[in-house]
Design an enzyme around this catalytic site. Structure first.
Site, PDB file in Angstrom:
ATOM      1  N   SER A 119       3.938  -2.665 -12.105  1.00  0.00           N
ATOM      2  CA  SER A 119       2.788  -2.420 -12.978  1.00  0.00           C
ATOM      3  C   SER A 119       1.972  -3.670 -13.277  1.00  0.00           C
ATOM      4  CB  SER A 119       3.235  -1.733 -14.278  1.00  0.00           C
ATOM      5  OG  SER A 119       3.735  -0.436 -13.990  1.00  0.00           O
ATOM      6  N   TRP A 149       0.824  -1.220   0.000  1.00  0.00           N
ATOM      7  CA  TRP A 149       0.000   0.000   0.000  1.00  0.00           C
ATOM      8  C   TRP A 149       0.854   1.264   0.000  1.00  0.00           C
ATOM      9  CZ3 TRP A 149      -4.470  -1.081   4.084  1.00  0.00           C
ATOM     10  CH2 TRP A 149      -5.202  -2.193   3.666  1.00  0.00           C
ATOM     11  N   LYS A 150       2.143   1.112   0.212  1.00  0.00           N
ATOM     12  CA  LYS A 150       3.066   2.266   0.271  1.00  0.00           C
ATOM     13  C   LYS A 150       2.547   3.320   1.247  1.00  0.00           C
ATOM     14  CE  LYS A 150       4.365   1.268  -4.461  1.00  0.00           C
ATOM     15  NZ  LYS A 150       5.158   1.671  -5.596  1.00  0.00           N
ATOM     16  N   GLU A 183      11.555  -6.796  -9.130  1.00  0.00           N
ATOM     17  CA  GLU A 183      10.821  -5.592  -9.509  1.00  0.00           C
ATOM     18  C   GLU A 183      11.735  -4.667 -10.318  1.00  0.00           C
ATOM     19  OE1 GLU A 183       7.305  -4.941  -6.602  1.00  0.00           O
ATOM     20  OE2 GLU A 183       9.013  -3.785  -5.920  1.00  0.00           O
ATOM     21  N   GLU A 237      12.185   1.916  -3.800  1.00  0.00           N
ATOM     22  CA  GLU A 237      11.906   3.283  -3.330  1.00  0.00           C
ATOM     23  C   GLU A 237      12.702   3.588  -2.066  1.00  0.00           C
ATOM     24  OE1 GLU A 237       7.634   2.986  -3.356  1.00  0.00           O
ATOM     25  OE2 GLU A 237       7.646   2.981  -5.547  1.00  0.00           O
ATOM     26  N   GLY A 292       1.608  -2.910  -6.296  1.00  0.00           N
ATOM     27  CA  GLY A 292       1.497  -1.591  -5.685  1.00  0.00           C
ATOM     28  C   GLY A 292       0.150  -0.968  -5.961  1.00  0.00           C
ATOM     29  N   GLY A 293       0.098  -0.111  -6.972  1.00  0.00           N
ATOM     30  CA  GLY A 293      -1.121   0.662  -7.262  1.00  0.00           C
ATOM     31  C   GLY A 293      -2.391  -0.170  -7.345  1.00  0.00           C
ATOM     32  N   GLY A 308       5.081   1.490 -11.047  1.00  0.00           N
ATOM     33  CA  GLY A 308       4.184   2.637 -11.128  1.00  0.00           C
ATOM     34  C   GLY A 308       4.186   3.350 -12.466  1.00  0.00           C
ATOM     35  N   HIS A 364      13.006  -2.501  -0.937  1.00  0.00           N
ATOM     36  CA  HIS A 364      12.189  -1.953  -2.033  1.00  0.00           C
ATOM     37  C   HIS A 364      12.980  -0.839  -2.715  1.00  0.00           C
ATOM     38  CE1 HIS A 364       8.984  -0.022  -4.254  1.00  0.00           C
ATOM     39  NE2 HIS A 364       8.261  -1.110  -4.066  1.00  0.00           N
TER      40      HIS A 364
HETATM   41  C1  PEP Z   1       5.727  -1.825  -5.939  1.00  0.00           C
HETATM   42  O1  PEP Z   1       5.918  -0.679  -5.562  1.00  0.00           O
HETATM   43  O2  PEP Z   1       6.183  -2.789  -5.298  1.00  0.00           O
HETATM   44  C2  PEP Z   1       4.978  -2.018  -7.170  1.00  0.00           C
HETATM   45  C3  PEP Z   1       5.094  -3.160  -7.773  1.00  0.00           C
HETATM   46  O3  PEP Z   1       4.234  -0.950  -7.606  1.00  0.00           O
HETATM   47  P1  PEP Z   1       3.247  -0.930  -8.880  1.00  0.00           P
HETATM   48  O4  PEP Z   1       2.469  -2.220  -8.888  1.00  0.00           O
HETATM   49  O5  PEP Z   1       2.365   0.248  -8.641  1.00  0.00           O
HETATM   50  O6  PEP Z   1       4.101  -0.797 -10.082  1.00  0.00           O
END
Ligand code: PEP
Length: 266
Positions: free
Chosen positions: A215, A13-14, A170, A102, A236-237, A176, A100
């Site tokens: 994504s 959920w970040k 990832e 980020e 994520g999203g 994202g 992660h």
């Molecule tokens: C994530 O941040 O781990 C991720 C996979 O984000 P998203 O699915 O939004 O690309």
């Protein structure tokens, strides 16, 4: 041929959700999971720390696992603002994301820091969801395999085994952005990670779940989840909306739909 391990679908959920929408999302997910008939799947959500305790308590009566998005490598003491893996486990969490991209980007986390965090997570008997992946520049320079191998081998705690380690591949450029690698590219990297896991963990390396993240959506999840050695997704999203997250959970293949050859360690 052997059946692949039980897939994991984990929602990151970040830094999203307040009390109200976070709890509504957890509630919707619980209702659907409790009424679900489908192939085996391990579902986890990783809310922000502000919601971790309450969401973990609420979901404790369901099969849904709860995880944190980061932790300190330290156990306790004078470290203002930090939260230890022990404190996270004490809230009822079953897993914690480490490394992660980020965090690597925003907080300068190195492979050594990620490994220390992974060790802290595994010390508590939680599973570490360890993220690795190349940047756009590294990909364009043809360095994907080199970067992924370095991050994997340098970030992976020595205490790792199939019961306490989940790898999330990832690609940074896919997070994202709506861009994803081709299925072949995903398959090649996952096969390489599997081979590396075999080398380090022997046959236990076959059972470590390797998730794809970047994504993943309700539209592309069906095909991605059927790539050999893709044992689920870190989302994520699309994990912030119950309908899209649920479609990803529902897309998990039956055990006999995905199989992967067991290759002997070199
Ligand atoms: C994530 O941040 O781990 C991720 C996979 O984000 P998203 O699915 O939004 O690309």
């Amino acid at each position: 041929m052997a059946n692949a391990p039980i897939p994991v679908i984990a929602g990151n959920w970040k830094m999203n959700c307040m009390h109200g929408d976070g709890h509504a999302l957890a509630n919707d997910l619980a209702e659907r999971m409790l009424n679900r008939y489908g192939p085996p799947v391990d579902v986890a959500v990783c809310p922000p720390l502000t919601l971790l305790g309450s969401v973990a308590a609420f979901l404790s009566a369901t099969p849904i696992k709860v995880g944190a998005q980061d932790c300190s490598p330290l156990t306790m003491g004078a470290h203002t603002g930090d939260v230890s893996a022990e404190q996270i486990a004490n809230l009822g969490a079953a897993c914690t994301i480490v490394g992660h991209s980020e965090r690597r980007r925003d907080h300068g986390e190195t492979d050594e820091v990620v490994r220390a965090k992974g060790e802290a997570v595994q010390r508590t008997r939680m599973s570490a969801i360890m993220c690795i992946g190349e940047t756009d520049a590294e990909r364009n320079a043809g360095k994907t395999i080199e970067v992924v191998t370095r991050q994997l081998l340098n970030s992976m705690p020595e205490t790792s085994h199939a019961g306490n380690l989940i790898i999330a591949y990832e690609p940074v450029w896919a997070i994202g952005t709506g861009r994803t690698p081709t299925l072949k590219e995903i398959g090649d990297v996952h096969q390489h990670i599997r081979d590396q896991l075999f080398e380090v963990l022997d046959y236990d390396g076959y059972s470590v779940r390797i998730l794809y993240g970047g994504s993943v959506t309700a539209d592309n999840c069906h095909d991605i989840l059927r790539v050999p050695h893709v044992n689920g997704a870190l989302v994520g999203g699309a994990s912030l909306k119950i309908d899209s997250f649920w479609k990803i959970i529902e897309a998990v293949p039956k055990p006999d739909e995905v199989s992967a050859p067991v290759r002997a360690p070199a």
